[in-house]
Design an enzyme around this catalytic site. Sequence first.
Site, short mmCIF file in Angstrom:
data_model
loop_
_atom_site.label_atom_id
_atom_site.label_comp_id
_atom_site.label_asym_id
_atom_site.label_seq_id
_atom_site.Cartn_x
_atom_site.Cartn_y
_atom_site.Cartn_z
N SER A 229 10.30 79.05 39.97
CA SER A 229 11.53 79.51 39.33
C SER A 229 11.75 81.01 39.51
CB SER A 229 11.49 79.18 37.83
OG SER A 229 11.41 77.79 37.65
N ASN A 230 10.66 81.77 39.57
CA ASN A 230 10.82 83.22 39.71
C ASN A 230 11.25 83.66 41.10
OD1 ASN A 230 9.94 84.38 37.05
ND2 ASN A 230 8.27 82.97 37.47
N LYS B 72 1.91 71.76 37.65
CA LYS B 72 2.13 73.07 37.06
C LYS B 72 2.93 72.85 35.80
CE LYS B 72 4.70 77.39 37.46
NZ LYS B 72 5.72 78.16 38.19
N SER C 70 4.70 74.55 32.73
CA SER C 70 5.20 75.83 32.20
C SER C 70 5.70 75.71 30.77
CB SER C 70 6.33 76.36 33.09
OG SER C 70 5.86 76.64 34.37
N GLY D 187 1.42 77.24 33.68
CA GLY D 187 2.60 77.82 34.30
C GLY D 187 2.95 79.19 33.76
#
Lengths: 309, 309, 309, 309
Positions: free
Chosen positions: C56-57, C175, C177, C201
């Site tokens: 997402s980053n 993962k 988050s 995450g």
Amino acid sequence: RRSRTSGISAKLDIRGIYPPITTPFNHNEQVDYNKLEENLNKYSKVPFRGFVVQGSNGEYVYLTSEERIEVVKSVSKSVAKDKLVIAGSGCESSIATIHTTERMAEAGAHAVLVVTPSYYRGRMDNRALIQHYTQVANASPVPVILYSVPGNTGLDLQVEAAVTLAQHPNIVGLKDSGGDITRIALIIHKTQKEDFHVLAGSAGFLLAAYSVGAVGGVCALANVLGTQVCQLEQLCISGQWEKAKDLQYRLIEPNTAVTRQMGIAGLKQAMDWFGYHGGKCRSPLCPLSELEAKQLNSIFTSNGWLSHF
Amino acid sequence: RRSRTSGISAKLDIRGIYPPITTPFNHNEQVDYNKLEENLNKYSKVPFRGFVVQGSNGEYVYLTSEERIEVVKSVSKSVAKDKLVIAGSGCESSIATIHTTERMAEAGAHAVLVVTPSYYRGRMDNRALIQHYTQVANASPVPVILYSVPGNTGLDLQVEAAVTLAQHPNIVGLKDSGGDITRIALIIHKTQKEDFHVLAGSAGFLLAAYSVGAVGGVCALANVLGTQVCQLEQLCISGQWEKAKDLQYRLIEPNTAVTRQMGIAGLKQAMDWFGYHGGKCRSPLCPLSELEAKQLNSIFTSNGWLSHF
Amino acid sequence: RRSRTSGISAKLDIRGIYPPITTPFNHNEQVDYNKLEENLNKYSKVPFRGFVVQGSNGEYVYLTSEERIEVVKSVSKSVAKDKLVIAGSGCESSIATIHTTERMAEAGAHAVLVVTPSYYRGRMDNRALIQHYTQVANASPVPVILYSVPGNTGLDLQVEAAVTLAQHPNIVGLKDSGGDITRIALIIHKTQKEDFHVLAGSAGFLLAAYSVGAVGGVCALANVLGTQVCQLEQLCISGQWEKAKDLQYRLIEPNTAVTRQMGIAGLKQAMDWFGYHGGKCRSPLCPLSELEAKQLNSIFTSNGWLSHF
Amino acid sequence: RRSRTSGISAKLDIRGIYPPITTPFNHNEQVDYNKLEENLNKYSKVPFRGFVVQGSNGEYVYLTSEERIEVVKSVSKSVAKDKLVIAGSGCESSIATIHTTERMAEAGAHAVLVVTPSYYRGRMDNRALIQHYTQVANASPVPVILYSVPGNTGLDLQVEAAVTLAQHPNIVGLKDSGGDITRIALIIHKTQKEDFHVLAGSAGFLLAAYSVGAVGGVCALANVLGTQVCQLEQLCISGQWEKAKDLQYRLIEPNTAVTRQMGIAGLKQAMDWFGYHGGKCRSPLCPLSELEAKQLNSIFTSNGWLSHF
């Protein structure tokens, strides 16, 4: 004691507008019965159908069991005979709700408004809520109005539960404060064969609720702008939808301000401006900050309900 | 009356495991004090630090003001002198919370657990909650433990509020039932200079809570598997993390089942299987359906806590 | 092209710490491949297990299909051979996810990270998600890592779905988050017999995740404080839990600031301070306000990671 | 290419009913342009104002960039000249939205419908969304319609943002699928001085939306019961509110079924029953289960739209 419509033989007609009245406190946070009566005297000029005592705006969760009854008694004595007194009698347990309901009826309530229990909301499914309301309605000497207010309870009485409960001879309606108009319309649609009525739980969607078949409203804003909310009712009933729309528009922001946005502290502040006794809430509800009071004033002003400072 | 640690001069040490005990009812939904005592007798063999009376699992919202005091009195008399009695005294208003707190202390509670008021949650911001807890802690004759249980209240006590309140000399800790481990760690980090302790509000994240500095737990599951929850505590305290992990794993599903999934009805059902008095809840909480009971049994069985039927 | 571990014959070992790298843009909002390479060069001194490209980053939802591949190619060329390149290949449809996965593998990715599709979240039940991931894992030339990030998707991959999917020979891990540590522990517990690994995450709950059996982390904060996040990993692995705890504490606030609180704009701002190329995000992501930048700086300062201005 | 109303000189009149058309796929999940055309031919007999191509029901998130343009081209060629073609051109980034918008206009769209970007919803505040829509509206060769659909995006375009954006000369309206009627009324109230129109995003609250000043609807159900939805529009416009109400009632359950409850799979299934090409969705959207199909049929039957099997 004032006569009461039987909840069993014929269903009570609950159509109309009700302010869910606030509870005035003195500087010691004690109920101020004189101020309460004075507010009711002023309200007597407004064509309300009646009064809801101890809806969410009555800070009922902050009152002791005794205070809850005393306040209803006091209201019951103060208001004209043709006004309905609807008392909030909801508690978390069925047993306490039944007990409170019985005492509310003795205290003069013509009907009770029973909020969904919600602390164990993960288990408050249709089975639990239908059981709860059925027990209460079976035991209640006066008609029961269901009350769904997800903003406070985090729980919406499901359509299926409302439709099932509408068939109970002692359940006469629903106050829906959630404002999901699709849901409101569906409940009305599916209870058309019952003698069951839906009241809008807020002035923010009163016109829309009328447009889909609601027959009244329990509106916090009616504590402040009672005449105007009743006007809106009349415009809807008489089919003057364009005029209704213009009035509705001007009520939305003030309504949101004294409910979702600033809560009872905002409502009481506005009451003070309009000549009623608002005053402070019980702790932990805090008074408005200065900034909030300014914003609230500006909202009433920009919609034409207050003149500029 | 049993001696009490002063809440003012030195902070009470609350480290350890507590079951938030359930309230047994008889077939009329009345509190069964004999069964309550029998449960406590059985619990006396488990190395609990003490007992939480009228946490959420005590159905405290279903008890009258009088019953709440009576139950605490009864527990106080039944348990050994070295056990802490922590009584839930939270009400919606500050005034009622203070009143209940005082009576709980008189009834023998060594500390009170004060849930966040939540009905007007839109206004329960840090200002309101800090005011509420400060008033209560100022007035309380016994130490105060904050209680955040968003699953029931729809409200999480914010980190900022918890950190501010931790500085109060009569506030000794927080029971956090939300399970947001990042938040729990942050609160512990930011209150390290205070004499303030965090208790995990559930057996589901007990190990993780210990790993970030929590010092105990108030765990519904401890009503059923008390010895095992205390074992987990010991493994964490003594740094046997691998063994702790294996035990933690086996507690998660039973814990979720008797809390979030099936609630108090599930907890009481499991208590019945393990030789305690569980029994029915007060209405509107319904007993488990047959299917649910089967699922619950299967969860305890598959994790090795019950033999197959 | 660099050699790749087969996803079929033996499961890829994904244990360790990964920064989910950001995508640097120039003043025209075009990908700046030079700055990307320079960041990777600096990261080469940190003992990362590898790099997550287009988590997402990475602002992957702002990249075109072509850009997504090009960025992975570029990273693949830049990093040392012993570093894992994990590429985010998730799209809303299964067909596009499969296509992107194949191209990511060709571009040099050793594994793909597949986010839950979420636009039609009301229908993304276990049936849909198991079908989706199974199709993708069947088709993928490289191992697949599940990716649940409810903060962005509004959807949590259910435990049941994760446990079922863990049995697929080409699905090697998750993962997570969301940070629900009870859920993370339960997934690890229920997949212990599989060759399946869970990565935290976020750096906010990294220690807690290790304490319940996670084996690594994909942590936004590792873009800024990579060495420290790897230190935390080592402390956890070597059982130095007390030291781990103290380091964990100091990472929480900076982590929250560059994720939930200020998002990628905050992360990139912090990268600029620590000698990496952060820079602007693509629109509509706005840069931090001056106030936010100040708050962010203060958070890094008060936790001892930056000196005062 | 068909002529287009300029978005700059005079605002486009968007009043009326639109089906947000579905995208038919063949057995390989490829777009079936023939079936699409056949659907449009059947719709030509319904007095729609036009067609929304690639609203949420068009599975636009499952189409490639190329397919999105091709579908709009195809629709543009198929429909009569007096029908408006409104194309969904929203992407997550501003740059991609602008690019898609330009290509949609070239492909024949008379206006574009731009959904709120939502993946980074924590940062999609008013500042970000106003910037996004302003950039898009500045660049767009055709008028822009805002699109708020919190059921899919988890994000509601705030009233303040909508009111600010309504002043842009190239922004002509809002499709609101959230259904909060108070909010809808407020937006209409606060944009009355602008040439700005609100369309209900669902047939479930169409009457209520008209009652507070909406001027049309983009209704999934219009893909199935187009004539009836247009009848409801006419009843509202002509002030026949009682008849409108009765028709509205019968549309709610079918509408909920093909939207919130069963989604596009339900909508396509119903289309098949009513003589249109529905068919399958792209994966991961699954077809209805047998039980769901039965329930759906029963809902259409009990409201009088289908005969019993």
